[in-house]
Design a protein around this motif. Structure first.
Motif, PDB file in Angstrom:
ATOM      1  N   ARG A 455       0.811  -1.203   0.000  1.00 12.45           N
ATOM      2  CA  ARG A 455       0.000   0.000   0.000  1.00 12.45           C
ATOM      3  C   ARG A 455       0.851   1.262   0.000  1.00 12.45           C
ATOM      4  O   ARG A 455       0.577   2.214  -0.730  1.00 12.45           O
ATOM      5  N   LYS A 456       1.894   1.294   0.813  1.00  9.71           N
ATOM      6  CA  LYS A 456       2.757   2.466   0.903  1.00  9.71           C
ATOM      7  C   LYS A 456       3.474   2.718  -0.420  1.00  9.71           C
ATOM      8  O   LYS A 456       3.633   3.869  -0.837  1.00  9.71           O
ATOM      9  N   LEU A 457       3.903   1.650  -1.053  1.00  6.31           N
ATOM     10  CA  LEU A 457       4.573   1.795  -2.347  1.00  6.31           C
ATOM     11  C   LEU A 457       3.615   2.375  -3.387  1.00  6.31           C
ATOM     12  O   LEU A 457       3.997   3.238  -4.193  1.00  6.31           O
ATOM     13  N   ILE A 458       2.350   1.915  -3.360  1.00  2.22           N
ATOM     14  CA  ILE A 458       1.350   2.434  -4.308  1.00  2.22           C
ATOM     15  C   ILE A 458       1.137   3.925  -4.087  1.00  2.22           C
ATOM     16  O   ILE A 458       1.091   4.722  -5.034  1.00  2.22           O
ATOM     17  N   TYR A 459       1.033   4.330  -2.809  1.00  2.00           N
ATOM     18  CA  TYR A 459       0.860   5.753  -2.504  1.00  2.00           C
ATOM     19  C   TYR A 459       2.067   6.568  -2.972  1.00  2.00           C
ATOM     20  O   TYR A 459       1.912   7.647  -3.567  1.00  2.00           O
ATOM     21  N   PHE A 460       3.253   6.043  -2.725  1.00  3.23           N
ATOM     22  CA  PHE A 460       4.473   6.766  -3.108  1.00  3.23           C
ATOM     23  C   PHE A 460       4.554   6.929  -4.630  1.00  3.23           C
ATOM     24  O   PHE A 460       4.817   8.028  -5.136  1.00  3.23           O
ATOM     25  N   LEU A 461       4.309   5.834  -5.356  1.00  3.91           N
ATOM     26  CA  LEU A 461       4.381   5.897  -6.820  1.00  3.91           C
ATOM     27  C   LEU A 461       3.299   6.822  -7.386  1.00  3.91           C
ATOM     28  O   LEU A 461       3.538   7.552  -8.361  1.00  3.91           O
ATOM     29  N   THR A 462       2.122   6.805  -6.768  1.00  2.00           N
ATOM     30  CA  THR A 462       1.038   7.673  -7.243  1.00  2.00           C
ATOM     31  C   THR A 462       1.385   9.140  -7.052  1.00  2.00           C
ATOM     32  O   THR A 462       1.201   9.966  -7.965  1.00  2.00           O
ATOM     33  N   VAL A 463       1.906   9.488  -5.865  1.00  2.00           N
ATOM     34  CA  VAL A 463       2.275  10.883  -5.604  1.00  2.00           C
ATOM     35  C   VAL A 463       3.401  11.320  -6.542  1.00  2.00           C
ATOM     36  O   VAL A 463       3.380  12.440  -7.087  1.00  2.00           O
ATOM     37  N   ILE A 765     -11.582  10.431  -7.937  1.00  2.00           N
ATOM     38  CA  ILE A 765     -10.114  10.387  -7.879  1.00  2.00           C
ATOM     39  C   ILE A 765      -9.510   9.595  -9.040  1.00  2.00           C
ATOM     40  O   ILE A 765      -8.607  10.092  -9.728  1.00  2.00           O
ATOM     41  N   PRO A 766      -9.947   8.358  -9.319  1.00  2.00           N
ATOM     42  CA  PRO A 766      -9.369   7.645 -10.473  1.00  2.00           C
ATOM     43  C   PRO A 766      -9.598   8.362 -11.795  1.00  2.00           C
ATOM     44  O   PRO A 766      -8.745   8.338 -12.685  1.00  2.00           O
ATOM     45  N   LEU A 767     -10.782   8.998 -11.908  1.00  2.00           N
ATOM     46  CA  LEU A 767     -11.094   9.735 -13.134  1.00  2.00           C
ATOM     47  C   LEU A 767     -10.106  10.875 -13.344  1.00  2.00           C
ATOM     48  O   LEU A 767      -9.549  11.047 -14.443  1.00  2.00           O
ATOM     49  N   LEU A 768      -9.868  11.659 -12.309  1.00  2.00           N
ATOM     50  CA  LEU A 768      -8.956  12.798 -12.411  1.00  2.00           C
ATOM     51  C   LEU A 768      -7.515  12.330 -12.594  1.00  2.00           C
ATOM     52  O   LEU A 768      -6.756  12.925 -13.366  1.00  2.00           O
ATOM     53  N   ARG A 812     -19.737  -0.399  -1.549  1.00  2.00           N
ATOM     54  CA  ARG A 812     -20.783   0.108  -0.639  1.00  2.00           C
ATOM     55  C   ARG A 812     -21.810  -0.978  -0.292  1.00  2.00           C
ATOM     56  O   ARG A 812     -22.556  -0.837   0.682  1.00  2.00           O
ATOM     57  N   SER A 813     -21.815  -2.051  -1.098  1.00  2.00           N
ATOM     58  CA  SER A 813     -22.758  -3.135  -0.811  1.00  2.00           C
ATOM     59  C   SER A 813     -22.235  -4.078   0.253  1.00  2.00           C
ATOM     60  O   SER A 813     -22.878  -5.080   0.564  1.00  2.00           O
ATOM     61  N   GLY A 814     -21.056  -3.742   0.819  1.00  2.00           N
ATOM     62  CA  GLY A 814     -20.529  -4.524   1.927  1.00  2.00           C
ATOM     63  C   GLY A 814     -19.373  -5.426   1.561  1.00  2.00           C
ATOM     64  O   GLY A 814     -18.860  -6.150   2.417  1.00  2.00           O
ATOM     65  N   VAL A 815     -18.907  -5.390   0.301  1.00  2.00           N
ATOM     66  CA  VAL A 815     -17.784  -6.224  -0.118  1.00  2.00           C
ATOM     67  C   VAL A 815     -16.483  -5.589   0.345  1.00  2.00           C
ATOM     68  O   VAL A 815     -16.218  -4.418   0.035  1.00  2.00           O
ATOM     69  N   VAL A 816     -15.659  -6.303   1.084  1.00  2.00           N
ATOM     70  CA  VAL A 816     -14.400  -5.753   1.584  1.00  2.00           C
ATOM     71  C   VAL A 816     -13.341  -5.855   0.511  1.00  2.00           C
ATOM     72  O   VAL A 816     -13.499  -6.543  -0.498  1.00  2.00           O
ATOM     73  N   TYR A 817     -12.194  -5.190   0.797  1.00  2.00           N
ATOM     74  CA  TYR A 817     -11.149  -5.078  -0.225  1.00  2.00           C
ATOM     75  C   TYR A 817     -10.692  -6.445  -0.723  1.00  2.00           C
ATOM     76  O   TYR A 817     -10.532  -6.651  -1.921  1.00  2.00           O
ATOM     77  N   LEU A 876      -7.286   2.891  -2.054  1.00  2.00           N
ATOM     78  CA  LEU A 876      -7.995   3.994  -1.397  1.00  2.00           C
ATOM     79  C   LEU A 876      -9.226   3.476  -0.650  1.00  2.00           C
ATOM     80  O   LEU A 876      -9.536   3.943   0.463  1.00  2.00           O
ATOM     81  N   LEU A 877      -9.929   2.530  -1.244  1.00  2.00           N
ATOM     82  CA  LEU A 877     -11.098   1.972  -0.585  1.00  2.00           C
ATOM     83  C   LEU A 877     -10.718   1.216   0.691  1.00  2.00           C
ATOM     84  O   LEU A 877     -11.420   1.277   1.707  1.00  2.00           O
ATOM     85  N   GLN A 878      -9.578   0.530   0.633  1.00  2.00           N
ATOM     86  CA  GLN A 878      -9.100  -0.181   1.824  1.00  2.00           C
ATOM     87  C   GLN A 878      -8.774   0.812   2.946  1.00  2.00           C
ATOM     88  O   GLN A 878      -9.116   0.599   4.104  1.00  2.00           O
ATOM     89  N   SER A 879      -8.107   1.917   2.569  1.00  2.00           N
ATOM     90  CA  SER A 879      -7.771   2.935   3.569  1.00  2.00           C
ATOM     91  C   SER A 879      -9.037   3.555   4.140  1.00  2.00           C
ATOM     92  O   SER A 879      -9.120   3.822   5.344  1.00  2.00           O
ATOM     93  N   ALA A 880     -10.036   3.795   3.286  1.00  2.00           N
ATOM     94  CA  ALA A 880     -11.296   4.368   3.760  1.00  2.00           C
ATOM     95  C   ALA A 880     -11.994   3.420   4.721  1.00  2.00           C
ATOM     96  O   ALA A 880     -12.557   3.837   5.745  1.00  2.00           O
ATOM     97  N   ASP A 881     -11.943   2.114   4.443  1.00  2.00           N
ATOM     98  CA  ASP A 881     -12.548   1.127   5.338  1.00  2.00           C
ATOM     99  C   ASP A 881     -11.872   1.133   6.701  1.00  2.00           C
ATOM    100  O   ASP A 881     -12.519   1.050   7.753  1.00  2.00           O
TER     101      ASP A 881
END
Length: 888
Positions: A455-463, A765-768, A812-817, A876-881
């Motif tokens: 997860r941290k690597l994904i955030y770093f590469l995205t930024v 966010i993914p769209l932008l 939102r229907s309750g499915v986890v990451y 991002l969804l995992q972090s939001a959860d």
């Protein structure tokens, strides 16, 4: 779950069950509606190919262009014929003959302009030269007059050689004669004949004191009669030109050739390359899309269901376009591309969700009921947000984009209706079967699971990617050059680009209109002073200055030339000289030149004399070798006779044209013929000023500099350079405004439907990010936006919205990451993007560069969208959860 949502679930469940129960009637009704719509569309839908018509007439540069065409309609929808030949005499005669053909071909042509062939200009052409040039011509004519006089009495190779021999002897004795052009030109003619080719000697070039070039060009402007009932409106006139050119001996690779270009030919070739490019890409896309659908469903029935739904929805959207707009243009015709790319998504999502819910223990209708309730709201949300994104294009002044927005936006709603109505009905015929999750899907799930552990690597590469993309944004370019959309190997494109490199013949020039002749001179002076301008031509140039002084020089040249004439049988004298006599004359010339070079190696003509001496030696050696053949005598005679024609055949015509020009008298504006005046003064009294560029404006930067410099002086200037630049900027502005409105509309729609700011942000966010990364990718790959590939942006916008919305809706229907990426939703997003990717990625191989660039941009954008939706968004969804206290 809110009651309103429960209501929507029940509503969509009942909808699909109704379609399933009454499948036969639903299918027959949709087929009948589609059949009627198709017939109506075929009879009533038109196609507008004029790019300027796609812009509102209220746009200033569009209004300026309309005013120009109203005053000078002869400059609209024309063909430009470029004729080439080895000498100016040959190309002029060929152009005149071709002009006669075009003027007589009334079924195909309504107007012909061959300026260089105008009788008035042929007679008065010397007045348009400056005094220095006339003086130089007078000097050359004085030097050549004795040569011409002797040859006129006996126009033979023997006489010609003897005259040059005497001239070489005079040079050796110290007499000043400028014979370097003569020696060089004769040497080139001899070398060509030795090689078995014909290179006629241009007496017009010699008498003008010019070195003979390898080729000369004349331009003819033809206004064809276009048949808009045919797909290729200019096909018959273009074929007529090619057939006549073949009869006259023109060939693409020959020394004499005719090439067709101009706006009509460019449009013809562009349509041709676009159609055949789309045909080839379509066949490839069909195979690849079928392969992806087979991989996704492993069922022929599901594939047939998707294709039927896609075709029927596309036909109904075309019918809507016919009713709502009445025509398609070169922009709105892309609705088919957008519909296929987005419409297939809805069908894939529905069928894969149905497959996921299909359980052997339960009835098929129960699985279909759950699928309708679950997918109805999700698909409707996608259809509404995507439609809003397209409808946002409607308020723009770019009519082509506005019409595209209306048609494509409604097409998304039609696609939703088809998916929810026809696909459940088709399940009666092609029901989805239960199956074990294939190994390919398990492999995909394994790959998609990898980011969860980094997860941290994904955030770093995205930024890091965001920062790099922001730095790249200022380097985004838009290619205003319409030529770069066409097939670069097309004859019209190559010829047009060649002409653009010539400031004198550039077909891309700016036109300035003035209402009063007194306004011409001040504007001409100001525009001529611009460094971006090569030359300016106006009505003032039709009456040359210093005519009295020029008339004196012309009279002097007429006296120098004298009454030279050729009898019709003059060239028969060549047969009076034997092969031996002609060879002897050539050898004496060789010896005279050899003496000149040996005795005066520093003489100004020593170099050209040496070349001619070497050419003569090679010719004599060539003739000597021919004596070994049994018919050597006849062969040598034929070679010498051909050489005689090469050297002297153009002399009588050149002298005749020169004598006509030497009979000219000073003239005023009232003497100008209507055929010339109408090119510069319209029937409404408006005057035209033509401004030619200093640089080759095939380059975008040079185009911008040229247009902006002229507009500083004449804001209402028009012409292809202005239209290309302004239309490009209008397109960019239209898309910026449309995307701004689309983004606002989508944000509002998402908030209303999701009732959550957090969920709305997660969808956006993914769209932008995909939009940002795609724009940066165009910089990295040196892929500028253009009039064609910019159409890819709304498609990417729609795919980005749909994919993000499906993922967020499923979470939102309750499915986890951990489970989200193993669902049919993730697989549907993947396969939907893949079908679009292979479908439109095949466009990369189109010979039409605009279509190819659109395919490349779509490929880049789709790959980035997949990454943003299936890698970045789940993280991002995992972090939001986790922030909400739901452990992963």
């Amino acid at each position: 779950m809110p009651s309103s949502q429960s209501f929507s679930v029940r509503f969509f469940s009942r909808w699909v069950i109704f379609s399933y129960r009454y499948a036969v009637w639903i299918i027959l009704l949709i087929l009948a509606l589609t059949t009627f719509s198709t017939l109506y569309t075929a009879e009533n839908l038109g196609v507008h190919t004029d790019t300027t018509d796609m812009l509102s007439e209220e746009v200033p540069f569009r209004a300026n262009h309309i005013r120009y065409i109203h005053s000078f309609p002869q400059h609209e929808d024309t063909l430009l014929l470029a004729l080439n030949a080895p000498t100016p005499e040959q190309v002029h005669e060929a152009a005149k003959a071709f002009t006669v053909f075009l003027n007589n071909d009334h079924p195909h042509f309504s107007g012909i302009h061959y300026l260089a062939g105008e009788p008035f200009l042929e007679k008065n052409g010397l007045f348009f030269k400056d005094l220095d040039e006339l003086g130089r011509i007078s000097d050359y004519l004085a030097a050549a007059q004795p040569l011409i006089a002797r040859i006129a009495e006996s126009p033979t190779l023997y006489t010609f050689s003897a005259v040059l021999t005497d001239a070489a002897e005079e040079l050796r004795k110290g007499r000043k004669l400028d014979l370097e052009p003569v020696f060089s030109a004769v040497s080139a003619t001899l070398d060509a004949r030795i090689a078995g080719q014909s290179r006629a000697l241009s007496w017009q070039a010699l008498l003008g004191g010019e070195a003979q070039k390898s080729t000369y060009q004349e331009l003819i402007i033809a206004k064809p009669k276009l048949d808009y009932s045919q797909i290729f409106a200019a096909e018959e006139p273009i074929n007529a030109i090619r057939m006549e050119a073949e009869k006259m001996g023109f060939a693409p690779d020959a020394v004499k050739n005719l090439r067709i270009t101009g706006e009509v030919a460019l449009a013809h070739d562009e349509l041709n390359s676009a159609m055949y490019g789309a045909q080839d890409a379509g066949l490839l896309a069909l195979v690849l899309v079928a392969a992806v659908l087979l991989l996704a469903f492993r069922s022929a029935g599901a594939i047939v269901t998707v294709i039927i739904a896609l075709i029927l929805g596309l036909l109904l959207t075309a019918a809507f376009a016919t009713v709502a707009v009445g025509h398609l243009n070169l922009i709105s015709i892309a609705f088919a591309v957008l519909y296929i790319g987005l419409g297939v998504d809805y069908a894939i999502h529905f069928l894969l969700r149905l497959e996921e819910l299909r359980d052997p223990e339960q009835s098929f209708s129960e699985a279909l009921n759950h699928t309708g309730g679950d997918m109805g709201q999700s698909l409707l949300s996608c259809a509404i947000t995507t439609a809003i994104g397209f409808y946002a294009f409607m308020p723009t002044t770019y009519r082509g984009v506005a019409e595209l927005g209306l048609i494509s936006g409604t097409g998304m709603l039609i696609s939703f209706l088809i998916t929810m109505t026809l696909i459940p009905a088709l399940q009666r015929i092609f029901p989805v079967k239960t199956r074990k999750l294939p190994d390919s899907a398990q492999s995909i799930n394994h790959v998609l699971d990898l980011p969860r552990h980094s997860r941290k690597l994904i955030y770093f590469l995205t930024v890091a990617a965001i920062a790099a993309s922001i730095l790249a944004l200022p380097k985004i370019r838009f290619d205003y050059n319409l030529l770069n959309l066409n097939n670069p190997r097309a004859e019209s494109v190559q010829t047009f680009q060649e002409l653009l490199g010539s400031a004198e013949d550039s077909p891309w020039h700016i036109n300035i209109l003035v209402n009063d002749s007194e306004e011409i001179e001040p504007i001409v002076k100001r525009v001529s002073a611009l460094p971006e301008v090569k030359s300016v031509i106006s009505m003032l140039d039709l009456v040359p200055q210093q005519q009295e002084d020029k008339s004196l020089l012309i009279e002097e040249m007429a006296m120098i030339l004298g009454p030279v004439s050729f009898s019709p049988t003059a060239f028969l004298i060549a047969d009076h000289y034997t092969v031996a006599e002609q060879r002897g004359a050539l050898d004496r010339l060789r010896i005279a030149l050899e003496r000149l070079v040996d005795e005066q190696p520093e003489h100004v003509v020593a170099n050209s004399a040496g070349k001619l001496q070497a050419s003569l030696a090679n010719l004599l050696l060539h003739l000597e070798k021919l004596s070994d053949a049994s018919d050597g005598g006849d062969t040598k005679a034929r070679v010498l006779r051909a050489l005689n024609d090469d050297l002297l055949s153009l002399l009588p015509g050149s002298i005749q044209r020169l004598q006509l020009a030497l009979s000219a008298q000073p003239f005023g504006e009232d003497a100008l013929p209507v055929s010339i005046k109408e090119l510069w003064q319209g029937s409404d009294g408006v005057y035209r000023i033509a401004v030619y560029p200093q640089e080759n404006i095939n380059d975008n930067d040079a185009l911008r500099r040229f247009v902006r410099a002229v507009q500083e002086i004449a804001p209402s200037a028009t012409g292809i350079p202005v239209i290309s630049l302004e239309a490009g900027e209008a397109v960019v502005d239209a898309f910026i405004h449309a995307f701004t409105l689309a983004l606002l509309g989508v944000v509002v729609a998402l908030w209303i439907m999701l009732r959550s700011i957090a969920s709305t942000v997660l969808v956006l966010i993914p769209l932008l990010l995909s939009a940002l990364f795609t724009c940066a990718g165009t910089v990295l790959l040196n892929l500028p936006f253009n009039f064609a590939n910019i159409i890819a942006l709304p498609l990417l916008l729609g795919i980005g919205i749909d994919s993000s919305l499906h993922m967020v809706h499923r979470s939102r229907s309750g499915v986890v990451y951990e489970s989200l990426l193993h669902t049919s939703t993730a697989r549907a997003i993947f396969y939907s993007a893949l079908t679009t990717l292979v479908g439109f990625g095949s466009l990369v191989f189109s010979m039409h560069q605009g279509t190819s660039s659109m395919g490349l941009l779509l490929t880049i954008g789709l790959l980035i969208t997949i990454v943003c939706v299936l890698i970045i968004l789940p993280v991002l969804l995992q972090s939001a959860d986790k922030q909400q206290g739901n452990p992963a």
